[in-house]
Design a protein around this motif. Structure first.
Motif, short mmCIF file in Angstrom:
data_model
loop_
_atom_site.label_atom_id
_atom_site.label_comp_id
_atom_site.label_asym_id
_atom_site.label_seq_id
_atom_site.Cartn_x
_atom_site.Cartn_y
_atom_site.Cartn_z
N ASP A 1 -17.83 17.01 -29.97
CA ASP A 1 -19.19 16.08 -30.26
C ASP A 1 -19.22 15.82 -31.65
N PRO B 1 -18.52 13.34 -34.76
CA PRO B 1 -18.29 11.89 -34.92
C PRO B 1 -16.80 11.47 -34.97
N SER C 1 -12.32 5.72 -27.37
CA SER C 1 -13.70 6.40 -27.52
C SER C 1 -14.29 5.86 -26.16
N ASN D 1 -16.98 6.78 -24.16
CA ASN D 1 -18.28 7.09 -23.80
C ASN D 1 -19.07 7.11 -25.10
N GLU D 2 -18.63 6.96 -26.21
CA GLU D 2 -19.32 7.14 -27.24
C GLU D 2 -19.11 6.05 -28.41
N ARG D 3 -20.03 5.61 -29.09
CA ARG D 3 -19.91 4.82 -30.55
C ARG D 3 -18.99 5.49 -31.47
N SER E 1 -22.60 -2.04 -29.49
CA SER E 1 -22.42 -0.78 -28.48
C SER E 1 -21.13 -0.13 -28.70
N ARG E 2 -20.20 -0.55 -29.53
CA ARG E 2 -19.05 0.49 -29.68
C ARG E 2 -18.86 1.03 -31.17
N SER F 1 -21.11 2.76 -34.17
CA SER F 1 -22.46 3.48 -34.90
C SER F 1 -22.73 3.33 -36.00
N LYS G 1 -27.87 9.43 -39.59
CA LYS G 1 -27.82 10.28 -38.28
C LYS G 1 -29.32 10.10 -37.57
#
Length: 323
Positions: A71, A73, A137, A139-141, A163-164, A166, A323
């Motif tokens: 989890d 980054p 990656s 499922n997450e940015r 969307s890719r 963060s 964050k």
């Protein structure tokens, strides 16, 4: 006993000579293996592993560390013009205990493949990066960092593929009309100021990108001969890419697209950057109002090698504050 030792010594000598001949033959056939071996040493010292992935026609080779929890980054780092993933290793080493990191060779560069006639400009590379990020990656940015040419690619990717991505960090980034300097004038005149074809041009190249003498690498013989030969071999490719990103229609596309960046952002420059003048940071800041600006002193274009502690700290603050 003496005879036995003498025979053992001769046998060991034969094995040593045979090994040296094999090594010499291998280096004769593939001289760049000497430099590749040092790159491997650098990667291991940075605590990184190596992998590859095929995405369409592009085979990406990348270094990575996923020793931190899943989890944490994920940071993707993009190198600059004539660079490679190894440029980011000092920063990656400082971040890998806190975050997951992925450091690729962009298609066309380093160990990743190069396709004759393919487009390796800002826009085409940005589309490739978006696909790469989705592959590593899904499922997450990710936190996307780009240095120099990689900064221009990162800016377009963050703007077009929110969307890719963060967070985005632009480090000594290309893609805006900065204050004139010798490098920029030469590029606009059709030259490649980074071209390397002999000892003098290699020294000029290093003097251009580095300000801190202590950080400037030394390339001993025979690695210098091998490196110069590779850069001469790549000269036409370098010129085509520079024609596109330095003089072509999309040379200022990253700056134009940056106005659409909404993610937390970092702009980091060195005051003594002789390639992308530090005036570029203010131009990017006009388009990315939320960006945090960091101007370092005592370094040139290669901030990620000259000031890795400061760059890593700025990236940590980008992530933690965003964050």
């Amino acid at each position: 006993m003496t005879v036995t030792r003498s025979r053992a010594f001769r046998a060991a000598a034969v094995v040593l000579v045979a090994s040296l001949l094999v090594a010499a033959a291998f280096l004769w056939r593939n001289p760049y293996a000497l430099i590749a071996g040092d790159f491997t040493r650098q990667r291991i010292a940075a605590g990184l592993s190596k992998a590859s992935v095929q995405i369409g026609d592009d085979r990406w080779v990348y270094a990575y560390s996923d020793a931190t929890p899943r989890d944490a980054p994920l940071i993707v780092m993009l190198h600059g013009f004539t660079g490679s993933k190894e440029n980011w290793f000092p920063v990656a080493r400082r971040l890998r205990d806190r975050y997951r990191v992925v450091v690729p060779d962009l298609p066309g560069w380093g160990e990743s493949n190069r396709i004759d006639g393919a487009d390796y400009g800002f826009l085409a590379q940005s589309a490739r990066v978006a696909r790469f990020v989705e592959a590593v990656s899904p499922n997450e940015r990710v936190v996307l960092l780009g240095h120099s040419m990689g900064g221009g690619i990162a800016a377009i990717t963050a703007a077009r593929h929110p969307s890719r991505v963060s967070h985005v960090g632009l480090i000594d980034a290309a893609g805006v009309r900065f204050r004139d300097n010798r490098f920029g004038i030469d590029v606009l005149a059709g030259k490649n100021p980074f071209a390397v074809h002999d000892d003098a041009s290699l020294e000029r190249y290093l003097d251009t990108v580095f300000f801190d003498e202590a950080a400037k690498p030394t390339i001993p013989w025979p690695a210098d001969r091998i490196y110069i030969a590779r850069r001469r071999q790549d000269a036409a490719f370098e010129q085509r890419v520079l024609d596109r990103i330095g003089r072509g229609d999309e040379r200022f596309l990253p700056g134009d697209e940056a106005a659409d960046i909404r993610q937390p952002a970092l702009l980091l420059w060195c005051r003594q950057d002789a390639v992308i003048d530090a005036s570029a940071m203010a131009l990017y800041a006009q388009r990315i109002a939320q960006a945090r600006r960091v101007l370092l002193d005592g370094c040139g274009h290669m901030s990620i090698l000259e000031k890795p502690d400061a760059v890593a700290q700025a990236v940590i603050e980008l992530i933690e504050r965003g964050k």
